[in-house]
Design a protein around this motif. Structure first.
Motif, short mmCIF file in Angstrom:
data_model
loop_
_atom_site.label_atom_id
_atom_site.label_comp_id
_atom_site.label_asym_id
_atom_site.label_seq_id
_atom_site.Cartn_x
_atom_site.Cartn_y
_atom_site.Cartn_z
N ALA A 189 28.63 7.94 4.20
CA ALA A 189 28.38 9.24 3.58
C ALA A 189 27.17 9.87 4.25
CB ALA A 189 28.15 9.10 2.08
N ILE A 190 27.33 11.09 4.76
CA ILE A 190 26.28 11.78 5.49
C ILE A 190 25.94 13.07 4.76
CG2 ILE A 190 25.59 12.69 7.74
CD1 ILE A 190 28.22 11.16 8.74
N PHE A 191 24.65 13.34 4.64
CA PHE A 191 24.18 14.54 3.95
C PHE A 191 23.37 15.36 4.94
CE2 PHE A 191 24.75 11.07 1.03
CZ PHE A 191 25.44 11.62 -0.04
N ILE A 192 23.88 16.53 5.30
CA ILE A 192 23.26 17.37 6.33
C ILE A 192 22.82 18.69 5.70
CG2 ILE A 192 23.63 18.57 8.52
CD1 ILE A 192 25.69 16.43 9.22
N PRO A 193 21.55 19.09 5.92
CA PRO A 193 21.07 20.36 5.33
C PRO A 193 21.92 21.53 5.79
CG PRO A 193 19.25 19.11 6.28
CD PRO A 193 20.52 18.43 6.72
N GLU A 194 22.14 22.46 4.87
CA GLU A 194 22.94 23.64 5.20
C GLU A 194 22.32 24.86 4.53
OE1 GLU A 194 27.26 24.74 3.83
OE2 GLU A 194 27.38 23.42 5.58
N GLY A 195 21.78 25.74 5.35
CA GLY A 195 21.21 26.96 4.82
C GLY A 195 19.89 26.72 4.10
N ALA A 196 19.44 27.74 3.42
CA ALA A 196 18.17 27.67 2.70
C ALA A 196 18.39 27.11 1.30
CB ALA A 196 17.53 29.06 2.64
N GLY A 197 17.30 26.83 0.63
CA GLY A 197 17.39 26.42 -0.78
C GLY A 197 17.55 24.93 -0.98
N GLY A 198 17.41 24.14 0.07
CA GLY A 198 17.48 22.70 -0.09
C GLY A 198 18.86 22.14 -0.36
N LEU A 199 19.90 22.89 0.02
CA LEU A 199 21.27 22.41 -0.19
C LEU A 199 21.72 21.51 0.96
CD1 LEU A 199 22.98 25.70 -1.45
CD2 LEU A 199 22.14 23.78 -2.82
N TYR A 200 22.51 20.51 0.63
CA TYR A 200 23.06 19.59 1.62
C TYR A 200 24.58 19.57 1.50
CZ TYR A 200 18.47 17.53 2.61
OH TYR A 200 17.17 17.32 2.99
N ARG A 201 25.25 19.49 2.64
CA ARG A 201 26.70 19.29 2.64
C ARG A 201 26.98 17.82 2.89
NH1 ARG A 201 31.21 22.35 2.90
NH2 ARG A 201 29.95 24.24 3.14
N LYS A 202 27.89 17.27 2.09
CA LYS A 202 28.23 15.86 2.21
C LYS A 202 29.48 15.69 3.07
CE LYS A 202 29.53 11.82 -0.59
NZ LYS A 202 29.84 11.32 -1.96
N TYR A 203 29.40 14.75 4.02
CA TYR A 203 30.54 14.38 4.85
C TYR A 203 30.82 12.89 4.64
CZ TYR A 203 29.36 18.69 7.35
OH TYR A 203 29.06 20.00 7.68
N GLU A 204 32.09 12.52 4.67
CA GLU A 204 32.46 11.13 4.48
C GLU A 204 33.36 10.66 5.62
OE1 GLU A 204 32.48 10.07 -0.16
OE2 GLU A 204 34.01 11.54 0.39
N GLU A 205 33.12 9.47 6.09
CA GLU A 205 33.93 8.85 7.13
C GLU A 205 34.13 7.38 6.79
OE1 GLU A 205 32.17 9.26 10.96
OE2 GLU A 205 32.19 11.45 10.94
N VAL A 206 35.22 6.81 7.29
CA VAL A 206 35.45 5.37 7.18
C VAL A 206 35.66 4.83 8.59
CG1 VAL A 206 36.88 3.54 6.21
CG2 VAL A 206 36.49 5.63 4.89
N HIS A 207 34.93 3.78 8.93
CA HIS A 207 35.01 3.16 10.24
C HIS A 207 35.50 1.73 10.07
CE1 HIS A 207 32.12 6.09 12.33
NE2 HIS A 207 32.22 6.51 11.08
N TYR A 208 36.28 1.27 11.04
CA TYR A 208 36.77 -0.11 11.02
C TYR A 208 36.43 -0.79 12.34
CZ TYR A 208 39.59 1.56 7.10
OH TYR A 208 40.01 2.11 5.91
N GLN A 209 35.96 -2.02 12.24
CA GLN A 209 35.74 -2.85 13.41
C GLN A 209 36.33 -4.23 13.16
OE1 GLN A 209 31.45 -2.79 14.25
NE2 GLN A 209 31.82 -1.23 15.83
N ARG A 210 36.47 -5.00 14.23
CA ARG A 210 36.99 -6.35 14.10
C ARG A 210 36.15 -7.32 14.92
NH1 ARG A 210 42.75 -8.82 16.20
NH2 ARG A 210 42.43 -10.90 15.38
N ALA A 211 35.93 -8.49 14.37
CA ALA A 211 35.21 -9.55 15.08
C ALA A 211 36.19 -10.37 15.91
CB ALA A 211 34.48 -10.44 14.09
N TYR A 212 35.76 -10.75 17.09
CA TYR A 212 36.58 -11.58 17.98
C TYR A 212 35.77 -12.79 18.42
CZ TYR A 212 39.94 -7.73 18.51
OH TYR A 212 40.87 -6.74 18.29
N PRO A 213 36.23 -14.00 18.13
CA PRO A 213 35.55 -15.19 18.68
C PRO A 213 35.66 -15.18 20.20
CG PRO A 213 37.11 -15.78 16.92
CD PRO A 213 37.38 -14.36 17.27
N LEU A 214 34.64 -15.70 20.87
CA LEU A 214 34.61 -15.70 22.32
C LEU A 214 35.83 -16.39 22.95
CD1 LEU A 214 33.25 -15.00 24.99
CD2 LEU A 214 31.82 -17.05 24.72
N PRO A 215 36.31 -17.54 22.44
CA PRO A 215 37.50 -18.14 23.06
C PRO A 215 38.71 -17.20 23.06
CG PRO A 215 36.41 -19.75 21.66
CD PRO A 215 35.73 -18.43 21.40
#
Length: 251
Positions: free
Chosen positions: A184-210
């Motif tokens: 969840a990311i909150f980035i300032p937008e305009g005056a007045g202390g308002l923030y816009r919220k952005y949401e993302e989902v990321h996926y990764q996978r672990a791999y053993p060296l062998p």
């Protein structure tokens, strides 16, 4: 697989604790140790171009590939400001295409952990082998199983700055070895202390060296060695990141 849409706006700000200069010195040292002192080098998962630029400034003719057009837009802006000659391509690393072969391929910042299936990672390795010069070098890093299981696990990371804030909730499934980030990311937008919220989902996978070694060999490559990242030491059970070196071994 496409990620980093809204996070691209603040990615460099929240990554300012990473010593890219030291990382690039380590990477360049490996390339030169294995005979790549100049010529065409491809970076897979180049993001905003922080590493690509450093390699270009060191004399390599750089190509950067990334799936995110938002990240590449920032990379292009950096390129213009620096005056460096870099070719950026918006492509999925699972199906990237080049006009010819390159001396080396690199991938850093756990970009390959975003490949979630063995078959897809095998496909990436096969493409790398195809586009490398004879005997060309492939250098990449990965987050380890240990890091996901022990250090990240069920963690929440949050950071609050005037320019932006984020909350990063992490979940790891030991059976599938998949890691999920809810961002969840909150980035300032305009005056007045308002923030816009952005949401993302990321996926990764672990791999053993062998498994990585087996997939490299299936792709026709020669596994050379693996290091505990940023060292010349062999990986330990508690290594958090490893660096793998492979060579083109016939098409």
């Amino acid at each position: 697989m496409e990620t980093y849409r809204s996070f691209a706006q603040v990615y460099d700000m929240f990554m300012d604790d990473i010593d890219y200069d030291a990382w690039s010195i380590y990477l360049i040292g490996l390339l030169r140790e294995y005979g790549v002192n100049e010529g065409l080098v491809l970076e897979l998962g180049c993001g905003t171009g922080s590493m690509t630029q450093r390699l270009a400034a060191s004399g390599y003719d750089m190509i950067g590939v990334d799936l995110s057009d938002d990240m590449l837009e920032i990379a292009q802006e950096k390129k213009i400001q620096s005056g460096l000659e870099i070719l950026y391509l918006q492509q999925d690393m699972r199906g990237f295409e080049l006009y010819g072969t390159v001396r080396a391929v690199v991938s850093v910042c756990d970009s390959l952990n975003y490949i979630l299936e063995d078959e897809e990672l095998l496909g990436v390795f096969s493409l790398v082998n195809n586009y490398l010069d004879p005997g060309g070098v492939f250098v990449f890093d990965l987050n380890t199983v240990y890091k996901y299981e022990t250090l990240m696990g069920e963690q929440t990371i949050a950071e609050n700055r005037e320019e932006a804030s984020f909350i990063w909730d992490n979940y790891y499934d030991r059976e599938s070895m998949r890691n999920e980030y809810e961002l969840a990311i909150f980035i300032p937008e305009g005056a007045g202390g308002l923030y816009r919220k952005y949401e993302e989902v990321h996926y990764q996978r672990a791999y053993p060296l062998p498994r990585i070694i087996r997939l490299l060999e299936q792709a026709g490559m020669e596994f050379v060695t693996a290091y505990d990242a940023f060292t010349r030491d062999q990986p330990e059970p508690e290594s958090e990141r490893i660096c793998v070196i492979a060579r083109e071994h016939g098409k």
